[in-house]
Write an enzyme that holds these catalytic residues in place. Sequence first.
Site, PDB file in Angstrom:
ATOM      1  N   GLU A   1       0.823  -1.181  -0.003  1.00 15.11           N
ATOM      2  CA  GLU A   1      -0.121   0.029  -0.075  1.00 15.11           C
ATOM      3  C   GLU A   1       0.772   1.176   0.249  1.00 15.11           C
ATOM      4  O   GLU A   1       0.543   2.172  -0.784  1.00 15.11           O
ATOM      5  CB  GLU A   1      -0.831   0.043   1.132  1.00 15.11           C
ATOM      6  CG  GLU A   1      -1.981  -1.272   1.317  1.00 15.11           C
ATOM      7  CD  GLU A   1      -3.149  -1.136   0.310  1.00 15.11           C
ATOM      8  OE1 GLU A   1      -2.861  -0.178  -0.540  1.00 15.11           O
ATOM      9  OE2 GLU A   1      -4.022  -1.897   0.124  1.00 15.11           O
TER      10      GLU A   1
ATOM     11  N   ASP B   1      -4.401  -9.634  -8.398  1.00 17.85           N
ATOM     12  CA  ASP B   1      -4.791  -8.614  -9.529  1.00 17.85           C
ATOM     13  C   ASP B   1      -3.534  -7.754 -10.116  1.00 17.85           C
ATOM     14  O   ASP B   1      -3.269  -7.908 -11.234  1.00 17.85           O
ATOM     15  CB  ASP B   1      -5.815  -7.610  -9.101  1.00 17.85           C
ATOM     16  CG  ASP B   1      -5.556  -7.080  -7.701  1.00 17.85           C
ATOM     17  OD1 ASP B   1      -4.573  -7.280  -7.009  1.00 17.85           O
ATOM     18  OD2 ASP B   1      -6.454  -6.513  -7.253  1.00 17.85           O
TER      19      ASP B   1
ATOM     20  N   GLU C   1     -18.703  -6.053  -2.461  1.00 17.04           N
ATOM     21  CA  GLU C   1     -17.267  -6.643  -2.190  1.00 17.04           C
ATOM     22  C   GLU C   1     -17.084  -8.061  -2.894  1.00 17.04           C
ATOM     23  O   GLU C   1     -16.020  -8.392  -3.335  1.00 17.04           O
ATOM     24  CB  GLU C   1     -16.874  -6.692  -0.897  1.00 17.04           C
ATOM     25  CG  GLU C   1     -16.077  -5.469  -0.286  1.00 17.04           C
ATOM     26  CD  GLU C   1     -14.940  -5.138  -1.056  1.00 17.04           C
ATOM     27  OE1 GLU C   1     -14.940  -4.585  -2.492  1.00 17.04           O
ATOM     28  OE2 GLU C   1     -13.733  -4.968  -0.531  1.00 17.04           O
TER      29      GLU C   1
ATOM     30  N   GLU D   1     -12.274   0.108  -9.483  1.00 19.52           N
ATOM     31  CA  GLU D   1     -11.967  -0.703 -10.647  1.00 19.52           C
ATOM     32  C   GLU D   1     -12.848  -0.595 -11.739  1.00 19.52           C
ATOM     33  O   GLU D   1     -12.591  -0.864 -12.837  1.00 19.52           O
ATOM     34  CB  GLU D   1     -11.923  -2.165 -10.123  1.00 19.52           C
ATOM     35  CG  GLU D   1     -10.508  -2.456  -9.209  1.00 19.52           C
ATOM     36  CD  GLU D   1     -10.281  -1.743  -7.879  1.00 19.52           C
ATOM     37  OE1 GLU D   1     -11.801  -1.420  -7.389  1.00 19.52           O
ATOM     38  OE2 GLU D   1      -9.492  -1.975  -7.228  1.00 19.52           O
TER      39      GLU D   1
HETATM   40  C1  DMJ Z   1      -6.564   0.097  -5.178  1.00 16.48           C
HETATM   41  O1  DMJ Z   1      -5.780   0.720  -3.976  1.00 16.48           O
HETATM   42  C2  DMJ Z   1      -5.481  -0.317  -6.288  1.00 16.48           C
HETATM   43  O2  DMJ Z   1      -6.216  -0.406  -7.523  1.00 16.48           O
HETATM   44  C3  DMJ Z   1      -4.940  -1.663  -5.793  1.00 16.48           C
HETATM   45  O3  DMJ Z   1      -4.446  -2.508  -6.836  1.00 16.48           O
HETATM   46  C4  DMJ Z   1      -6.084  -2.543  -5.654  1.00 16.48           C
HETATM   47  N1  DMJ Z   1      -7.466  -1.691  -5.481  1.00 16.48           N
HETATM   48  C5  DMJ Z   1      -7.461  -0.650  -4.739  1.00 16.48           C
HETATM   49  C6  DMJ Z   1      -8.685   0.085  -4.737  1.00 16.48           C
HETATM   50  O4  DMJ Z   1      -9.841  -0.902  -4.878  1.00 16.48           O
END
Ligand code: DMJ
Length: 854
Positions: A69, A216, A310, A328
């Site tokens: 993060e 992802d 979610e 997203e």
């Molecule tokens: C974001 O912080 C980024 O896109 C991350 O890769 C995953 N998704 C969150 C928001 O949903």
Amino acid sequence: MPLTCRGRVRGQEPSRGDVDDALGKFSLTLIDSLDTLVVLNKTKEFEDAVRKVLRDVNLDNDVVVSVFETNIRVLGGLLGGHSLAIMLKEKGEYMQWYNDELLQMAKQLGYKLLPAFNTTSGLPYPRINLKFGIRKPEARTGTETDTCTACAGTLILEFAALSRFTGATIFEEYARKALDFLWEKRQRSSNLVGVTINIHTGDWVRKDSGVGAGIDSYYEYLLKAYVLLGDDSFLERFNTHYDAIMRYISQPPLLLDVHIHKPMLNARTWMDALLAFFPGLQVLKGDIRPAIETHEMLYQVIKKHNFLPEAFTTDFRVHWAQHPLRPEFAESTYFLYKATGDPYYLEVGKTLIENLNKYARVPCGFAAMKDVRTGSHEDRMDSFFLAEMFKYLYLLFADKEDIIFDIEDYIFTTEAHLLPLWLSTTNQSISKKNTTSEYTELDDSNFDWTCPNTQILFPNDPLYAQSIREPLKNVVDKSCPRGIIRVREESFRSGAKPPLRARDFMATNPEHLEILKKMGVSLIHLKDGRVQLVQHAIQAASSIDAEDGLRFMQEMIELSSQQQKEQQLPPRAVQIVSHPFFGRVVLTAGPAQFGLDLSKHKETRGFVASSKPYNGCSELTNPEAVMGKIALIQRGQCMFAEKARNIQNAGAIGGIVIDDNEGSSSDTAPLFQMAGDGKDTDDIKIPMLFLFSKEGSIILDAIREYEEVEVLLSDKAKDRDPEMENEEQPSSENDSQSAEQITSSSQEVDLVDQGSPEESSLNSQPESLSPADTDNAASVSPSEQISNPMENHETTSLDGECTDLDNQLQEQSETEEDSNPNVSWGKKVQPIDSILADWNEDIEAFEMMEKDEL
Ligand code: DMJ
């Protein structure tokens, strides 16, 4: 925190677990939204924001943060800010003073993250202490063994950009090493990766594989690393994985997790909201058809619930109902619009914006949805909302001339930060890894165009996208028909009464009880004075009532947890200070969410007097008796706040509410705080405390025996003060006897007096003390349980929402009309030794409570 209009500071709010790992006391939202300001043409504001970051942000905090993060949001935010700062500076109008300060800060942060890579595998630890790094005792982190694939594989864009901007190659090297390791560890027969991996051994800890949570952005970064760095090995890896994804995970329009070793076997029957980014990535790859299909399916789920829950099942029922305003889907919508030029995607964007404004907008921002089915909010606006959602939605509708720079010259990181493509030719000192020997040539002829556009992809068919969507038109409705919300909305329009809201509910209001019944909610009175609410949708009068009941229960749960989270007040103390007690008797009392806060103000000391009427529910008839005193009032029959106002108007300087449930005691029942009445309670200035019946009767019996009883209301028992003894003179004939008895048991009593070290103070909230409320029926205890016995329901009434609930929650509320008025007054006077025995019990309970807290 858009509901309470405050910033969320780590440590100052109740912990939310892993979610808080993004908070490093480094002004996360400010940094994460820097480049959004430039995209939105708020250049002046950008300039101010950059100055604020440089002036105020400290990166050297003793906080454990998530490496992932911090990288995507903070390092990415600083680099995105730097990229646009230098762009603006070059244009010659704004940021003329800028001298790479954001980049220096990014570099400082980069070095802070590097110790996380100190593993034999090169995969980073998931967390690091910004001040102390890792594995030192002060760091409080470094013992973790596992990390998620996305956590280890989503560094290359930011780290490579940092290296290329600064010339310090170490960052790109570390990020590449982690990616190389993940690639080595892919499951060789399926070419898939698992969700979590052991950072020391490289073993897959979770062997399920999808394109959503946990994996992802690993895939995203392989493709984008190729775009940004021009390194073929990344494209080859991406293509290998993509082939596996399309073979096993993609089941159009669904994307379903499978096992890496047995990829024909589904690992679960639901999808998570994070996978909504995938159609966007497919656009970048050039694979438009499945992108359109998945996006369309997701849009239909959104239309059903206004937001993407979610998680949702393969038949599109809600699996996890919250929605933290994730970007997203907006991101994929933007990419699909750019690829197809189909105005349908503008309509989709419009719906997203309308829903945000209608359901999430609150006075201090946009609040996350706690439950998409009920529309309830959470006091949370994650930084990605401004970093990504705003950016993508703005860009979706922006014309080229609306943006002051050419967005095509940049690539979006996973957090939608902008990195300039010219970095691909700058400081290329890292040797490119040649993976061609390992790479099996794939049948990839469909993907010759990795940056598709309508002219190239569908030159003769502008309706191409629509022709793909058409067969999917009813894919969601067929599995999970919509209906109930519309029915409800229509019934409002036709003038029906709006449903009962949890915050308005009063258990003493017969009309409310009637509504409850209609909604299939029953109210069970528990022995300890609390009530339990249970909903059986099948017992509701109609499907709409059942739906209202569901909303009501959800709201009640939300209200309860909000109160517990936001207003957890520690217990208080009522200390009897007059003769012959002299402060030795300390009664555990429940605080009030209104009135004078005893933790902030000096304690309140005064003689006690019973109010008339004893329930304090109307204007007092004995104001002269309570004037300047602490009024005793019995629980029940009206709101706590109302009692407080009545005694305050009569001139009382404080109030003690005594439980009307005979025999209740803080030893056996969880202590609780008295809630307000849902309205403004600022007018209540006096302190109010609650005592269970057993503790309350100690005071009442003392009045019988000694007439004049003085008490101290405080946040913490005061040391037995010789002053207390001096101030009071014996006032009863029984004095000599009782004094003797008190002395004989003083050893035990003294333990309490000495045993309250500062740190055991009542500041932390022991679990047993958290729940409850009485007169305010809108407060709920945390003991609610929710189950979903779908089989109980024969009707299809709730299918429209795809949820059936049989909710149970416990509520502490006003009890019904008092059936035992003044029980403690009618009691025989208790002999003093029995009172002392009670005190000892009380003292033990108090000690126990302090121990628990410690
Ligand atoms: C974001 O912080 C980024 O896109 C991350 O890769 C995953 N998704 C969150 C928001 O949903």
